[in-house]
Design a protein around this motif. Structure first.
Motif, PDB file in Angstrom:
ATOM      1  N   ASP A   8       0.839  -1.209   0.000  1.00  0.00           N
ATOM      2  CA  ASP A   8       0.000   0.000   0.000  1.00  0.00           C
ATOM      3  C   ASP A   8       0.870   1.254   0.000  1.00  0.00           C
ATOM      4  N   ALA A   9       1.867   1.252   0.877  1.00  0.00           N
ATOM      5  CA  ALA A   9       2.753   2.411   1.017  1.00  0.00           C
ATOM      6  C   ALA A   9       3.537   2.656  -0.269  1.00  0.00           C
ATOM      7  N   MET A  10       3.944   1.574  -0.962  1.00  0.00           N
ATOM      8  CA  MET A  10       4.673   1.711  -2.224  1.00  0.00           C
ATOM      9  C   MET A  10       3.780   2.300  -3.312  1.00  0.00           C
ATOM     10  N   GLN A  11       2.545   1.812  -3.379  1.00  0.00           N
ATOM     11  CA  GLN A  11       1.622   2.299  -4.403  1.00  0.00           C
ATOM     12  C   GLN A  11       1.300   3.776  -4.211  1.00  0.00           C
ATOM     13  N   LYS A  12       1.280   4.193  -2.957  1.00  0.00           N
ATOM     14  CA  LYS A  12       0.987   5.606  -2.659  1.00  0.00           C
ATOM     15  C   LYS A  12       2.228   6.484  -2.755  1.00  0.00           C
ATOM     16  N   GLY A  13       3.375   5.846  -3.017  1.00  0.00           N
ATOM     17  CA  GLY A  13       4.603   6.611  -3.128  1.00  0.00           C
ATOM     18  C   GLY A  13       5.203   7.016  -1.798  1.00  0.00           C
ATOM     19  N   GLU A  14       4.709   6.419  -0.701  1.00  0.00           N
ATOM     20  CA  GLU A  14       5.214   6.769   0.629  1.00  0.00           C
ATOM     21  C   GLU A  14       6.542   6.076   0.927  1.00  0.00           C
ATOM     22  N   SER A  16       9.908   3.792  -1.061  1.00  0.00           N
ATOM     23  CA  SER A  16      10.523   3.281  -2.281  1.00  0.00           C
ATOM     24  C   SER A  16      10.630   1.761  -2.194  1.00  0.00           C
ATOM     25  N   PHE A  17      10.917   1.144  -3.339  1.00  0.00           N
ATOM     26  CA  PHE A  17      11.071  -0.317  -3.351  1.00  0.00           C
ATOM     27  C   PHE A  17      12.223  -0.752  -2.448  1.00  0.00           C
ATOM     28  N   LEU A  18      13.351  -0.004  -2.519  1.00  0.00           N
ATOM     29  CA  LEU A  18      14.520  -0.381  -1.710  1.00  0.00           C
ATOM     30  C   LEU A  18      14.238  -0.238  -0.213  1.00  0.00           C
ATOM     31  N   ASP A  19      13.542   0.847   0.171  1.00  0.00           N
ATOM     32  CA  ASP A  19      13.186   1.042   1.586  1.00  0.00           C
ATOM     33  C   ASP A  19      12.270  -0.082   2.064  1.00  0.00           C
ATOM     34  N   THR A  20      11.318  -0.436   1.216  1.00  0.00           N
ATOM     35  CA  THR A  20      10.382  -1.507   1.559  1.00  0.00           C
ATOM     36  C   THR A  20      11.107  -2.833   1.728  1.00  0.00           C
ATOM     37  N   LEU A  21      12.001  -3.127   0.790  1.00  0.00           N
ATOM     38  CA  LEU A  21      12.752  -4.377   0.849  1.00  0.00           C
ATOM     39  C   LEU A  21      13.613  -4.432   2.104  1.00  0.00           C
ATOM     40  N   TYR A  22      14.276  -3.317   2.427  1.00  0.00           N
ATOM     41  CA  TYR A  22      15.148  -3.262   3.603  1.00  0.00           C
ATOM     42  C   TYR A  22      14.352  -3.459   4.889  1.00  0.00           C
ATOM     43  N   GLU A  23      13.247  -2.735   5.017  1.00  0.00           N
ATOM     44  CA  GLU A  23      12.451  -2.805   6.252  1.00  0.00           C
ATOM     45  C   GLU A  23      11.806  -4.176   6.420  1.00  0.00           C
ATOM     46  N   MET A  24      11.342  -4.766   5.341  1.00  0.00           N
ATOM     47  CA  MET A  24      10.738  -6.095   5.446  1.00  0.00           C
ATOM     48  C   MET A  24      11.786  -7.146   5.800  1.00  0.00           C
ATOM     49  N   THR A  25      13.008  -6.969   5.287  1.00  0.00           N
ATOM     50  CA  THR A  25      14.097  -7.895   5.635  1.00  0.00           C
ATOM     51  C   THR A  25      14.432  -7.785   7.116  1.00  0.00           C
ATOM     52  N   GLU A  26      14.470  -6.544   7.625  1.00  0.00           N
ATOM     53  CA  GLU A  26      14.739  -6.332   9.045  1.00  0.00           C
ATOM     54  C   GLU A  26      13.664  -6.968   9.916  1.00  0.00           C
ATOM     55  N   LEU A  27      12.412  -6.835   9.503  1.00  0.00           N
ATOM     56  CA  LEU A  27      11.304  -7.445  10.254  1.00  0.00           C
ATOM     57  C   LEU A  27      11.414  -8.965  10.269  1.00  0.00           C
TER      58      LEU A  27
END
Length: 235
Positions: A8-14, A16-27
């Motif tokens: 959702d956050a990526m689609q809204k532009g909130e 980036s793909f790299l930020d999303t990938l990094y945060e999901m990996t950390e989780l």
């Protein structure tokens, strides 16, 4: 679990793909570590799950809170030292040993909790079945062994020798937390042999922090108050 939120956050532009990938990996790493810690706690054989936050230090003013909590930094394990809690039943010896053990297990330091009588029975059975060496090796694989209520019941001379073997195998290799309701001067009564008792104590106390807990049983504090009230009423 967080995938929909991140998409959702990526689609809204909130994000980036790299930020999303990094945060999901950390989780995912955090979740994996949490599962590993829970597994370590589970295999440690604790009789209950209690932390230092659950302990009422105000009930036992003889205890130095900072000192006890300090053991949760686990340096005593790194230094291959022992902890010995001495006190009458109900003062919190087991609670404190479990709390420190849980902290050790959470930090991936292999930990095992066992009641002394159960330990003795296991060693005796292993000796009868000619597998004492393998049982001693089982206990030796842990970084921290917690032996609860040493001296609660007397141990005969032959069985004391088995306990001595365990402590000798453990000596200066791993750490032990021991709880006992017996003053050290009475350990000869527990082990039924003065020489063996002193030899066992010599190895335990060589690198050891001794914590004496003076006070009444926390478990019966409410009952004691009730008995006092009953006495006052009867008078």
């Amino acid at each position: 679990m967080h995938l929909d939120e991140y998409m959702d956050a990526m689609q809204k532009g909130e994000k980036s793909f790299l930020d999303t990938l990094y945060e999901m990996t950390e989780l995912e790493i955090a979740d994996k570590n949490k599962r590993a810690m829970n597994a370590c706690v589970k295999v440690a054989n604790f009789p209950f799950i209690k932390t230092m936050d659950d302990f009422n230090f105000s009930f036992h003013p003889s205890l130095r809170k900072e000192e006890i909590i300090g053991y949760t930094d686990l340096r005593f394990i790194e230094n291959v030292e022992n902890l010995l809690f001495i006190g009458s039943p109900g003062v919190g010896k087991t609670h404190l040993s479990v709390s420190i053990g849980i902290e050790a297990a959470k930090h991936r330091k292999s930990t095992y909790f066992i009641h002394c009588n159960n330990l003795i029975m296991q060693l005796k059975r292993a000796q009868i079945e000619n597998r004492l060496e393998s049982r001693l090796k089982f206990f030796s694989k842990y970084k921290l062994l917690i032996i609860d209520e040493v001296g609660f019941l007397p141990i005969d001379s032959d069985t004391s020798k088995l306990f001595f073997q365990l402590i000798s195998n453990w000596y200066e290799k791993h750490s032990t937390i021991i709880t006992t309701n017996k003053p050290l001067s009475h350990w000869t009564e527990t082990f039924g042999d003065a020489f063996l008792a002193n030899t066992i104590l010599d190895r335990i106390l060589h690198h050891c922090h001794v914590i004496k807990i003076v006070g009444n049983s926390y478990r019966t504090k409410d009952l004691s108050k009730e008995l006092v009230r009953d006495d006052e009423k009867s008078n």
